[in-house]
Design a protein around this motif. Structure first.
Motif, PDB file in Angstrom:
ATOM      1  N   SER A  38     -16.265  20.297  23.877  1.00  0.00           N
ATOM      2  CA  SER A  38     -17.633  19.751  23.722  1.00  0.00           C
ATOM      3  C   SER A  38     -18.627  20.893  23.634  1.00  0.00           C
ATOM      4  O   SER A  38     -18.276  22.053  23.821  1.00  0.00           O
ATOM      5  CB  SER A  38     -18.057  18.947  24.950  1.00  0.00           C
ATOM      6  OG  SER A  38     -17.233  17.902  25.205  1.00  0.00           O
ATOM      7  N   ALA A  39     -19.865  20.518  23.471  1.00  0.00           N
ATOM      8  CA  ALA A  39     -20.952  21.507  23.525  1.00  0.00           C
ATOM      9  C   ALA A  39     -21.094  22.018  24.964  1.00  0.00           C
ATOM     10  O   ALA A  39     -20.648  21.361  25.900  1.00  0.00           O
ATOM     11  CB  ALA A  39     -22.245  20.842  23.102  1.00  0.00           C
ATOM     12  N   THR A  44     -26.312  19.363  23.652  1.00  0.00           N
ATOM     13  CA  THR A  44     -26.533  18.253  22.719  1.00  0.00           C
ATOM     14  C   THR A  44     -27.903  17.618  22.973  1.00  0.00           C
ATOM     15  O   THR A  44     -28.637  17.294  22.031  1.00  0.00           O
ATOM     16  CB  THR A  44     -25.417  17.197  22.834  1.00  0.00           C
ATOM     17  OG1 THR A  44     -24.163  17.870  22.783  1.00  0.00           O
ATOM     18  CG2 THR A  44     -25.479  16.185  21.706  1.00  0.00           C
ATOM     19  N   GLU A 126     -21.236  21.682  19.384  1.00  0.00           N
ATOM     20  CA  GLU A 126     -19.777  21.838  19.419  1.00  0.00           C
ATOM     21  C   GLU A 126     -19.321  23.006  18.547  1.00  0.00           C
ATOM     22  O   GLU A 126     -18.414  23.751  18.910  1.00  0.00           O
ATOM     23  CB  GLU A 126     -19.107  20.542  18.964  1.00  0.00           C
ATOM     24  CG  GLU A 126     -18.843  19.518  20.060  1.00  0.00           C
ATOM     25  CD  GLU A 126     -20.092  18.893  20.672  1.00  0.00           C
ATOM     26  OE1 GLU A 126     -21.190  19.042  20.091  1.00  0.00           O
ATOM     27  OE2 GLU A 126     -19.978  18.267  21.736  1.00  0.00           O
ATOM     28  N   PHE A 189     -16.589  15.686  19.032  1.00  0.00           N
ATOM     29  CA  PHE A 189     -17.832  14.944  18.841  1.00  0.00           C
ATOM     30  C   PHE A 189     -18.080  14.465  17.414  1.00  0.00           C
ATOM     31  O   PHE A 189     -18.931  13.643  17.193  1.00  0.00           O
ATOM     32  CB  PHE A 189     -19.001  15.819  19.325  1.00  0.00           C
ATOM     33  CG  PHE A 189     -20.336  15.133  19.473  1.00  0.00           C
ATOM     34  CD1 PHE A 189     -20.440  13.770  19.772  1.00  0.00           C
ATOM     35  CD2 PHE A 189     -21.510  15.862  19.350  1.00  0.00           C
ATOM     36  CE1 PHE A 189     -21.677  13.172  19.938  1.00  0.00           C
ATOM     37  CE2 PHE A 189     -22.760  15.267  19.510  1.00  0.00           C
ATOM     38  CZ  PHE A 189     -22.837  13.918  19.799  1.00  0.00           C
ATOM     39  N   ARG A 203     -22.431   9.328  21.490  1.00  0.00           N
ATOM     40  CA  ARG A 203     -22.701  10.279  22.570  1.00  0.00           C
ATOM     41  C   ARG A 203     -21.535  10.308  23.558  1.00  0.00           C
ATOM     42  O   ARG A 203     -20.947   9.292  23.869  1.00  0.00           O
ATOM     43  CB  ARG A 203     -24.005   9.919  23.305  1.00  0.00           C
ATOM     44  CG  ARG A 203     -25.268  10.259  22.534  1.00  0.00           C
ATOM     45  CD  ARG A 203     -25.317  11.708  22.061  1.00  0.00           C
ATOM     46  NE  ARG A 203     -25.140  12.714  23.090  1.00  0.00           N
ATOM     47  CZ  ARG A 203     -26.123  13.274  23.795  1.00  0.00           C
ATOM     48  NH1 ARG A 203     -27.365  12.901  23.581  1.00  0.00           N
ATOM     49  NH2 ARG A 203     -25.858  14.198  24.686  1.00  0.00           N
ATOM     50  N   GLY A 204     -21.201  11.504  23.994  1.00  0.00           N
ATOM     51  CA  GLY A 204     -20.060  11.675  24.894  1.00  0.00           C
ATOM     52  C   GLY A 204     -18.742  11.547  24.139  1.00  0.00           C
ATOM     53  O   GLY A 204     -17.670  11.425  24.731  1.00  0.00           O
ATOM     54  N   GLY A 205     -18.817  11.584  22.800  1.00  0.00           N
ATOM     55  CA  GLY A 205     -17.663  11.226  21.978  1.00  0.00           C
ATOM     56  C   GLY A 205     -16.564  12.265  21.821  1.00  0.00           C
ATOM     57  O   GLY A 205     -15.589  12.019  21.107  1.00  0.00           O
ATOM     58  N   SER A 206     -16.672  13.399  22.483  1.00  0.00           N
ATOM     59  CA  SER A 206     -15.565  14.351  22.263  1.00  0.00           C
ATOM     60  C   SER A 206     -14.280  13.934  22.979  1.00  0.00           C
ATOM     61  O   SER A 206     -13.195  14.342  22.586  1.00  0.00           O
ATOM     62  CB  SER A 206     -15.958  15.797  22.563  1.00  0.00           C
ATOM     63  OG  SER A 206     -16.654  15.885  23.728  1.00  0.00           O
ATOM     64  N   ASP A 207     -14.400  13.090  24.020  1.00  0.00           N
ATOM     65  CA  ASP A 207     -13.176  12.495  24.594  1.00  0.00           C
ATOM     66  C   ASP A 207     -12.469  11.674  23.507  1.00  0.00           C
ATOM     67  O   ASP A 207     -11.248  11.702  23.370  1.00  0.00           O
ATOM     68  CB  ASP A 207     -13.527  11.512  25.725  1.00  0.00           C
ATOM     69  CG  ASP A 207     -13.876  12.205  27.031  1.00  0.00           C
ATOM     70  OD1 ASP A 207     -13.790  13.445  27.086  1.00  0.00           O
ATOM     71  OD2 ASP A 207     -14.243  11.501  27.987  1.00  0.00           O
TER      72      ASP A 207
HETATM   73  N1  ASP Z   1     -21.722  16.966  23.275  1.00  0.00           N
HETATM   74  C1  ASP Z   1     -21.637  15.575  22.982  1.00  0.00           C
HETATM   75  C2  ASP Z   1     -22.583  14.773  23.850  1.00  0.00           C
HETATM   76  O1  ASP Z   1     -23.227  15.335  24.723  1.00  0.00           O
HETATM   77  C3  ASP Z   1     -20.234  15.074  23.041  1.00  0.00           C
HETATM   78  C4  ASP Z   1     -19.583  15.164  24.396  1.00  0.00           C
HETATM   79  O2  ASP Z   1     -20.053  15.846  25.275  1.00  0.00           O
HETATM   80  O3  ASP Z   1     -18.541  14.533  24.567  1.00  0.00           O
HETATM   81  O4  ASP Z   1     -22.719  13.618  23.648  1.00  0.00           O
END
Ligand code: ASP
Ligand code: MG
Length: 456
Positions: A38-39, A44, A126, A189, A203-207
């Protein structure tokens, strides 16, 4: 040898200790990996905030570039000993920041933030961390190659901001590109649309990107490194010494994530469930433990003695209530409202209907927009629209909930003893979750009471 896909998130990339721990973790694997990153922590959000700032004032771009370049420089100087490599990475960072600058400047000049540009700009968090991480690992004797999603063909359905991976298009290409027995580092991401545009995976999509890649390469496991001891029976900030959950079913983990457990993105399960690729959760602050997960998510979890495995909560939900004496029996109201919400990309989390009210559970951030839209529909059967945002949703999750009687009685008995009023209850939508809504002020007492009733 089957690949392991390893994901490091923003919480791992917070400070220098985080980077040290990542190196330690990767060393311990001692085998080829696909690392999805992730970033850096908060980047982000920083990029996202700068979209509107830069739109109004192009002069703000330089400040953003400077702070990003400073952040990377500190890591590069501390963790890369080879001067040649240092120079190479600093130069490549400069190139990527210049690209970012051009996109932001373009946006500023046209006076608009087109969706495709927003996704592209946000992907730079990222792109910068994968560059730095690949170089740091290489310098530490873990030679690796950085590969971009667009380069390996991680294709999506093309929806900007919240795309879904298209496995028919991606499967073959991704697994071919990552075939070699070495370490690859991939920025998470985002994927690429059929028209070759960068599309974010939410958002949070790198999982979720890590899970998608794990599916494409048919990985032995998806290993997610966090800064907590895996899934717990409750939030440790609320319950003292909660129980560590060693094993969870995919559906249990998905519901926990959906209802607020921050440990995993709710979409992580989707790509892995049918291929039974396990998700293993580790704590980056505990690399001394070795490659030994705290929690494993797969198809093999049993019904636990207490049935309930975890109590989770979220303050991110709100309720939109459409009131009217006959809304329950009148056809077409839901169709109108949901159609409109769909056009506006307002995600409906739950709908609960009675004869005199229709309740929509929504993301709190969508409430205002949803209220305005519902109002503008001028629905004849609706005479009042009420919004509630001072609520907490609490969910109890565990396999066997639907089949075992007495669980709800125990749960609501515990709440009643605390004299906590429950506003809405929903059971049976998923066989592994029961959830309810209370006033936010009662959150801590409610969670403690339920946890006590089942675990203490
Ligand atoms: N950097 C992205 C976010 O903050 C993806 C992630 O962290 O999973 O949404
Ligand atoms: Mg994350």
């Amino acid at each position: 040898m089957k690949k392991i896909v390893v994901k490091f998130g923003g919480s791992n990339l917070r400070d220098k200790i985080g980077m040290k721990n990542i190196i330690q973790a990767v060393k311990q694997y001692n085998r080829p990996l696909v690392i999805v990153v992730s970033a850096f922590y908060g980047i982000t959000n920083l990029l996202s905030e700068h979209l509107s700032v830069v739109l109004a004032d192009g002069g703000k771009i330089q400040g953003l570039k400077d702070s990003l370049s400073q952040l990377k420089k500190e890591i590069i100087e501390d963790f890369i000993s080879s001067e040649t490599l240092q120079q190479k990475v600093i130069e490549e960072t400069r190139i990527r920041l210049n690209q970012l600058e051009r996109y932001l400047l373009g946006m500023h000049y046209i006076g608009d933030i087109p969706l495709f540009l927003e996704d592209l700009v946000l992907s730079y968090g990222e792109r910068l961390s994968s560059l730095v991480l690949a170089a740091v690992l290489t310098d530490n004797g873990l030679e690796c190659e950085e590969v971009f999603p667009e380069e390996m063909g991680l294709y999506t359905d093309g929806e900007f901001g919240n795309a879904t991976v298209d496995f028919h298009l991606s499967d073959q290409q991704v697994s071919t590109r990552l075939k070699e027995d070495k370490i690859f580092v991939v920025p998470g991401f985002y994927g690429i649309s059929p028209k070759n545009k960068v599309t974010l995976l939410g958002r949070g999509g790198s999982d979720y990107s890590a899970a998608a890649i794990a599916k494409c390469v048919n990985a032995a496991s998806l290993d997610i490194w966090k800064d907590v001891n895996g899934f717990l029976s409750a939030d440790p900030k609320i319950v003292h010494d909660p129980i560590k959950i060693k094993r969870l079913d995919y559906t249990e983990a998905a519901e926990l994530a959906y209802f607020g457990a921050k440990i995993l993105h709710p979409r992580t399960i989707e790509p892995l469930m049918f291929d039974n690729i396990p998700i293993r959760i580790f704590n980056i602050n505990d690399t001394g433990r070795g490659i030994v997960p705290y929690s494993i998510i797969d198809n093999e979890s049993d019904v636990s003695e207490q049935i309930i495995k975890s109590v989770t909560h979220s303050d991110d939900f709100g309720v939109l209530q459409l009131k009217g004496p006959g809304v329950g029996i009148k056809p077409g109201i839901l169709a109108k409202v949901t159609g409109d919400f769909d056009d506006e990309k307002i995600n409906i989390k739950t709908v609960l209907t009675a004869q005199t009210a229709i309740n929509f559970l929504l993301d709190k951030k969508d409430l205002k927009k949803a209220y305005n839209h519902a109002k503008s529909l001028n629905l004849k059967a609706v005479n009042e629209i009420v919004v509630q945002d001072d609520i907490t949703l609490i969910a109890a999750v565990g396999k066997g909930l639907a089949e075992n009687h007495g669980i709800a009685a125990r749960m609501f008995g515990a709440l009643s003893e605390e004299r906590i009023n429950v506003q809405i209850i929903c059971s049976g939508a998923s066989s592994v979750a029961t959830y309810f809504i209370i006033k936010k002020e009662n959150k801590t007492r409610a969670i403690k009471a339920i946890h006590r009733a089942f675990f203490e």
